[in-house]
Design an enzyme around this catalytic site. Structure first.
Site, PDB file in Angstrom:
ATOM      1  CG  ASN A  45     -72.285   0.954 -49.746  1.00  0.00           C
ATOM      2  OD1 ASN A  45     -71.396   0.413 -50.403  1.00  0.00           O
ATOM      3  ND2 ASN A  45     -73.186   1.743 -50.304  1.00  0.00           N
ATOM      4  CB  VAL A  46     -75.606  -3.747 -46.917  1.00  0.00           C
ATOM      5  CG1 VAL A  46     -76.860  -4.552 -47.251  1.00  0.00           C
ATOM      6  CG2 VAL A  46     -74.351  -4.601 -47.086  1.00  0.00           C
ATOM      7  CD  GLU A  47     -77.610   2.182 -51.349  1.00  0.00           C
ATOM      8  OE1 GLU A  47     -76.800   3.117 -51.456  1.00  0.00           O
ATOM      9  OE2 GLU A  47     -78.460   1.913 -52.231  1.00  0.00           O
TER      10      GLU A  47
ATOM     11  CB  CYS B  26     -71.605   3.054 -43.342  1.00  0.00           C
ATOM     12  SG  CYS B  26     -72.709   4.478 -43.379  1.00  0.00           S
TER      13      CYS B  26
ATOM     14  CD  GLU C  75     -67.021   4.101 -43.815  1.00  0.00           C
ATOM     15  OE1 GLU C  75     -66.651   5.176 -44.315  1.00  0.00           O
ATOM     16  OE2 GLU C  75     -68.138   3.593 -44.045  1.00  0.00           O
TER      17      GLU C  75
ATOM     18  CB  CYS D  54     -71.178   9.258 -42.427  1.00  0.00           C
ATOM     19  SG  CYS D  54     -71.605   7.777 -41.478  1.00  0.00           S
TER      20      CYS D  54
ATOM     21  CB  CYS E 286     -68.604   5.603 -40.254  1.00  0.00           C
ATOM     22  SG  CYS E 286     -69.845   4.545 -41.030  1.00  0.00           S
TER      23      CYS E 286
END
Length: 139
Positions: A44-46, A55, A57, A94, A97
Site C-alpha cells: 500500500n502507498v498512502e 491499496c 492488491e 477492501c 480491491c
C-alpha cells in the site's frame, strides 16, 4: 481448498515491509500469481490526500497488467499494524480491491490472507469474497 501458497505469502509479507504508510501505520503487502507463473508483489502507498492512497492488491494487479498479464491464478495478502507487528491481523481486501481482483480472476481463484507472523490464515476463493460479482460478462 489446497494448502496456502507459501512462496506467494512470503512475497506479500516482504512487500508489506516496504509499505509507505505514514498516516495509518498499517502495512499491507499483496502478491499475485499470473497463470504463466510470474509473481507480482506490491504494498500500500498512502498519500496526505487520503483518497489518493492506493491499496497493495491494486498496485500488484496493475503491475501485472502492465506486464501483459490478463489472468491471475492466485492472490495473497499480508498486513500488520506497524506499532504492533506481532499482533495477528487479517487484512482482507477492501471492496474496491475485490472488484479489481475480479477483473483478472475468476470466482474459483484462491485468495489467501495471512497475519504477518503467520498464526492466522484465511483461505477462500474470490467467489467467497465477492459473491454475485459484477464483471465484463455482464456488460
Amino acid at each position: 481448498m489446497s494448502a496456502p501458497d507459501e512462496a506467494l505469502l512470503a512475497a506479500a509479507r516482504a512487500a508489506a515491509d516496504a509499505a509507505y504508510a505514514p498516516y495509518s501505520r498499517f502495512h499491507v503487502g499483496a502478491a499475485v500469481r499470473a497463470e504463466d507463473g510470474r509473481v507480482f508483489a506490491a504494498a500500500n502507498v498512502e498519500n496526505a490526500s487520503y483518497g489518493l492512497s492506493l491499496c497493495a492488491e491494486t498496485n500488484a494487479i496493475m503491475a501485472a497488467a502492465v506486464a501483459g498479464v490478463r489472468r491471475l491464478s492466485a492472490v495473497a495478502v499480508v498486513g500488520y499494524r506497524a506499532a504492533t507487528p506481532g499482533e495477528p491481523v487479517l487484512a482482507t481486501p477492501c471492496g474496491r480491491c475485490r472488484q479489481v481482483i475480479n477483473e483478472f480472476a475468476g470466482p474459483d481463484t484462491p485468495v489467501t490472507v495471512q497475519s504477518a507472523e503467520g498464526s492466522e490464515t484465511l483461505a477462500v476463493t474470490l467467489g467467497d469474497l465477492l459473491p454475485h460479482a459484477f464483471g465484463p460478462e455482464r456488460l
